[in-house]
Design an enzyme around this catalytic site. Structure first.
Site, PDB file in Angstrom:
ATOM      1  N   SER A 133      -8.743  -0.665  23.389  1.00 27.04           N
ATOM      2  CA  SER A 133      -8.441   0.545  22.596  1.00 27.04           C
ATOM      3  C   SER A 133      -9.065   1.818  23.148  1.00 27.04           C
ATOM      4  O   SER A 133      -8.732   2.905  22.666  1.00 27.04           O
ATOM      5  CB  SER A 133      -8.913   0.354  21.164  1.00 27.04           C
ATOM      6  OG  SER A 133      -7.868  -0.177  20.411  1.00 27.04           O
ATOM      7  N   LYS A 166      -6.691   4.420  24.048  1.00 25.01           N
ATOM      8  CA  LYS A 166      -6.060   5.318  23.062  1.00 25.01           C
ATOM      9  C   LYS A 166      -6.527   6.762  23.270  1.00 25.01           C
ATOM     10  O   LYS A 166      -5.789   7.703  22.988  1.00 25.01           O
ATOM     11  CB  LYS A 166      -6.349   4.829  21.639  1.00 25.01           C
ATOM     12  CG  LYS A 166      -5.661   3.479  21.328  1.00 25.01           C
ATOM     13  CD  LYS A 166      -5.981   2.978  19.933  1.00 25.01           C
ATOM     14  CE  LYS A 166      -5.141   1.817  19.469  1.00 25.01           C
ATOM     15  NZ  LYS A 166      -5.530   0.483  19.892  1.00 25.01           N
ATOM     16  N   TYR A 214       2.026   0.100  25.488  1.00 31.04           N
ATOM     17  CA  TYR A 214       0.755  -0.044  24.773  1.00 31.04           C
ATOM     18  C   TYR A 214      -0.111  -1.152  25.395  1.00 31.04           C
ATOM     19  O   TYR A 214      -1.286  -0.953  25.699  1.00 31.04           O
ATOM     20  CB  TYR A 214       1.077  -0.355  23.294  1.00 31.04           C
ATOM     21  CG  TYR A 214      -0.122  -0.681  22.458  1.00 31.04           C
ATOM     22  CD1 TYR A 214      -0.893   0.331  21.911  1.00 31.04           C
ATOM     23  CD2 TYR A 214      -0.496  -1.998  22.210  1.00 31.04           C
ATOM     24  CE1 TYR A 214      -2.014   0.042  21.136  1.00 31.04           C
ATOM     25  CE2 TYR A 214      -1.604  -2.303  21.450  1.00 31.04           C
ATOM     26  CZ  TYR A 214      -2.362  -1.276  20.914  1.00 31.04           C
ATOM     27  OH  TYR A 214      -3.469  -1.565  20.157  1.00 31.04           O
ATOM     28  N   TYR A 230     -13.274   2.465  14.674  1.00 30.82           N
ATOM     29  CA  TYR A 230     -12.685   1.637  13.629  1.00 30.82           C
ATOM     30  C   TYR A 230     -13.103   2.165  12.250  1.00 30.82           C
ATOM     31  O   TYR A 230     -13.293   3.366  12.094  1.00 30.82           O
ATOM     32  CB  TYR A 230     -13.041   0.161  13.840  1.00 30.82           C
ATOM     33  CG  TYR A 230     -12.663  -0.316  15.235  1.00 30.82           C
ATOM     34  CD1 TYR A 230     -11.355  -0.198  15.689  1.00 30.82           C
ATOM     35  CD2 TYR A 230     -13.610  -0.840  16.108  1.00 30.82           C
ATOM     36  CE1 TYR A 230     -10.997  -0.612  16.966  1.00 30.82           C
ATOM     37  CE2 TYR A 230     -13.256  -1.271  17.387  1.00 30.82           C
ATOM     38  CZ  TYR A 230     -11.946  -1.145  17.797  1.00 30.82           C
ATOM     39  OH  TYR A 230     -11.599  -1.552  19.054  1.00 30.82           O
ATOM     40  N   VAL A 282     -11.839  -3.610  21.764  1.00 29.39           N
ATOM     41  CA  VAL A 282     -12.214  -4.970  21.355  1.00 29.39           C
ATOM     42  C   VAL A 282     -12.762  -5.834  22.490  1.00 29.39           C
ATOM     43  O   VAL A 282     -13.241  -6.937  22.230  1.00 29.39           O
ATOM     44  CB  VAL A 282     -11.066  -5.743  20.650  1.00 29.39           C
ATOM     45  CG1 VAL A 282     -10.824  -5.242  19.257  1.00 29.39           C
ATOM     46  CG2 VAL A 282      -9.811  -5.768  21.476  1.00 29.39           C
TER      47      VAL A 282
HETATM   48  N1  GLU Z   1      -4.877  -4.481  22.409  1.00 26.31           N
HETATM   49  C1  GLU Z   1      -5.674  -4.537  21.222  1.00 26.31           C
HETATM   50  C2  GLU Z   1      -4.805  -4.716  20.005  1.00 26.31           C
HETATM   51  O1  GLU Z   1      -3.812  -4.100  19.882  1.00 26.31           O
HETATM   52  C3  GLU Z   1      -6.507  -3.316  21.120  1.00 26.31           C
HETATM   53  C4  GLU Z   1      -7.405  -3.336  19.953  1.00 26.31           C
HETATM   54  C5  GLU Z   1      -8.688  -2.603  20.141  1.00 26.31           C
HETATM   55  O2  GLU Z   1      -9.274  -2.590  21.231  1.00 26.31           O
HETATM   56  O3  GLU Z   1      -9.118  -2.033  19.139  1.00 26.31           O
HETATM   57  O4  GLU Z   1      -5.072  -5.470  19.131  1.00 26.31           O
END
Ligand code: GLU
Length: 313
Positions: A67, A70, A197, A249, A267
């Site tokens: 993530s 992002k 993604y 988060y 994650v």
């Molecule tokens: N590829 C992970 C998902 O979509 C990313 C989640 C993350 O790192 O928060 O669940």
């Protein structure tokens, strides 16, 4: 900044306190390839604007950025805002700027709020950003990798095993993308958006590279190594604001309270951050706390911010 010897000592103290905390966390396993991460790994890197690096631990071992991507997808979308009219309206009418207070992959809020994700740092928001990138980039996957390579100053690779593994474990993100599509907030095919993604999440980078790649956000949007403007100062500030309020988060409030820096977690156990005008930083330790943030990483950032007086609040 303090002198180099002092910073080296602080990093050693921080690592000594943070590293043992990892045993209370859990490595993410909902993407099967992430489950094999070594829970004992720990790296911490700080990079100053002049390129001086301060590091401790496993800072040259690559891990999937997940993530953390992002942030960079949002940066790419913001570049389009900077360069073409109407993109800002398009972007902010399709995704919000409020913390979600819900898990990053929650479907509940999306249903209640009629397909407008709370912010670009949660999965639903990132899917909308990816959809916008597909509209505005010739090759969105390539653009993401190009941006990261520019910022890291080195060629990068996709972790193919992680990419394949996440493609096989997409159920929740697939549901989310379909819900977005149903609400009219995805303009491209669900599969194409998800592929974009997953590709961004599977970029493999080291702690050292990520600390370096964050610096432009601490430097008014200008890449300090080359002087290349990546974003206008106004938009760089906005990306940092979204990181501060939404990047960790549903523990973003805790992070603001305990660390006080714009940060973004992934994650796979990485957390990137910036100290405006001073540092890009990254910490990596795979075991996560219940919110999904690296447990030892969270402790390390708290200790670091306290000892070097880094908090912006
Ligand atoms: N590829 C992970 C998902 O979509 C990313 C989640 C993350 O790192 O928060 O669940």
């Amino acid at each position: 900044m303090r002198d180099d010897v002092e910073i080296t000592e602080v990093l050693a103290e921080v690592a000594d306190i943070a590293r043992p905390q990892a045993s209370d966390g859990r490595v993410a396993d909902y993407i099967p390839a992430l489950a094999s991460a070594d829970p004992g790994r720990f790296g911490l890197a700080l990079t100053e604007m002049d390129g001086t690096e301060h590091t401790i631990g496993d800072v040259d071992e690559p891990f999937p950025i997940q993530s953390i991507s992002k942030v960079f997808s949002l940066v790419l979308a913001m570049q389009k805002v900077d360069r073409a009219e109407g993109v800002a309206e398009e972007l902010w009418s399709r995704v919000g700027r409020e913390p979600s207070g819900d898990p990053f992959n929650s479907l509940v809020q999306l249903e209640k709020e009629r397909g407008i994700p709370r912010n670009p740092m949660i999965n639903a928001g990132a899917l909308v950003i990816d959809d916008i990138l597909i509209t505005h980039c010739e090759d969105a996957k390539r653009s993401t990798l190009d941006l990261l390579e520019t910022l890291a100053g080195e060629p990068l690779e996709i972790d193919q095993e992680v990419y394949d593994s996440e493609q096989g474990a997409l159920h929740r993100n697939l549901a989310m993308a379909n819900l977005l599509k149903d609400f009219g907030n995805l303009h491209h095919a669900v599969d194409a958006v998800l592929d974009n993604y997953v590709h961004a999440c599977a970029v493999s980078m080291t702690t050292r590279q990520l600390a370096r790649a964050m610096r432009f956000l601490a430097n008014g949007g200008v890449e300090p190594a080359t002087g290349e403007p990546i974003l206008s100062p106004e938009l760089a500030k906005r990306v940092a604001a979204i990181m501060l309020t939404c990047g960790t988060y549903d523990a973003a409030g805790e992070f603001a309270f305990n660390v006080g820096l714009p940060c973004k977690s992934g994650v796979a156990g990485g957390i990137v951050g910036i100290v405006p005008r001073r540092l890009g930083l990254c910490v990596w330790s795979p075991p996560l706390d219940p919110s999904g943030n690296s447990l030892a990483g969270r402790v390390a950032l708290h200790e670091l911010a306290e000892r070097l007086d880094l908090s912006i609040v």
